[in-house]
Design a protein around this motif. Sequence first.
Motif, short mmCIF file in Angstrom:
data_model
loop_
_atom_site.label_atom_id
_atom_site.label_comp_id
_atom_site.label_asym_id
_atom_site.label_seq_id
_atom_site.Cartn_x
_atom_site.Cartn_y
_atom_site.Cartn_z
N LEU A 1 4.46 6.12 2.37
CA LEU A 1 4.35 7.67 2.60
C LEU A 1 4.35 7.74 4.15
CD1 LEU A 1 1.55 9.12 0.19
CD2 LEU A 1 4.08 9.16 0.05
N ASN B 1 0.72 -1.30 -0.06
CA ASN B 1 -0.15 -0.05 0.11
C ASN B 1 0.66 1.14 -0.02
OD1 ASN B 1 -1.76 2.34 1.03
ND2 ASN B 1 -3.42 0.55 1.12
N TYR B 2 0.66 2.20 -0.93
CA TYR B 2 1.36 3.36 -1.10
C TYR B 2 1.40 4.06 0.19
CZ TYR B 2 4.17 7.30 -3.19
OH TYR B 2 5.19 8.13 -3.08
N TRP B 3 0.22 4.36 0.57
CA TRP B 3 0.10 5.05 2.02
C TRP B 3 1.04 4.49 3.15
CZ3 TRP B 3 -2.05 9.59 1.57
CH2 TRP B 3 -3.21 9.91 0.92
#
Length: 350
Positions: free
Chosen positions: A71, A66-68
């Motif tokens: 981040l 998951n790119y979140w």
Amino acid sequence: METATTASGRRQQERPIDRPPTWAAIRAITSRYRTPRMVISLWQMANSFLPCLGLYALMYASLALNYWLTLALSVVTAGFIVRIFIIQHDCGHGSFFRSRRANDAVGLLCSLFTLTPYSMWRRQHAGHHAHWNDLDSRLSGIDIYSTCLTVNEYRALPTWRRALWRTMLHPAVSLLLLPPLVFFIIFRLPFDTPPSWTHERWAVQGTNLALLCMFAALGVCLGFRDVLLVQLPTSTIASIIGVWLFSLQHRFERSLWARHDAWTPLAASIQGSSYLHLPRVLQWFTGNIGFHHIHHLDPRVPNYRLEACHHAHPVFARATILTVRRGALLSSLYCLWDEESKIMVKISQI
């Protein structure tokens, strides 16, 4: 010591007179904290570089999930980049190791993480220390964080230049938009340096070449898209945090500027630099740079000895104290020096 005599002629007990310490006395105090400790320096490198590399590995692995999450990890990684920048900063001052060669080698290593050309930044930063708070010896160029205008100078500007100055110093621009521009582009181009700085100019190109090779190798091994997704947010967040720290420690309402004949290194350090009091975890990530008044008093004090030096004499407690809740978030708004009231003021007050 002062001795007083009563009406009866008996002498009272001697007591010290509260006189401000001389510059020589201050330097004698700070000199006791200059010597770097090899074990601590090496440990600081280990607890900065190794977690940073581990977090980078986790970020690349998280791209498949998951790119979140990526981040979120980039925020923590950026904290370690800031900590590595403090090590580079100490190396530039020759305070991290006793050996000049060791300082330069570690400083160059740091530059691959911070994207900051070591030799160029070291020389420019030395100029900052030499001229800070001196109204008659202000640095020129694009570094809006190391200079200021007086109120009268601002009023004398043409309308378009006042508008440009307001725009450049607006927090959304100076603290959010410009920092990534500085680290990604401006640090790659030594266009604002004197022609005589031959070594520093070549060093910038050497840093660029090393970064190009490093990111090319990562791109070939991990994919250029993944490298961009990991590096871009991490370096952006680190640049914003770093510039914010630098700005608020020099621009705040009670910061002192003076004409050259009234300028003293003690006043410029204690009154022209702030003491940013942070929670312990943030103080650790920022390498004690919140004790910035001590750093300006003596740049040869290693970051891990700044706090002890701060507690060595009561005069050091006279520095303006900023906290995240009190003053720090709004301090960058104070960007003009009012020579009549002797304080920094906001453009909105003019």
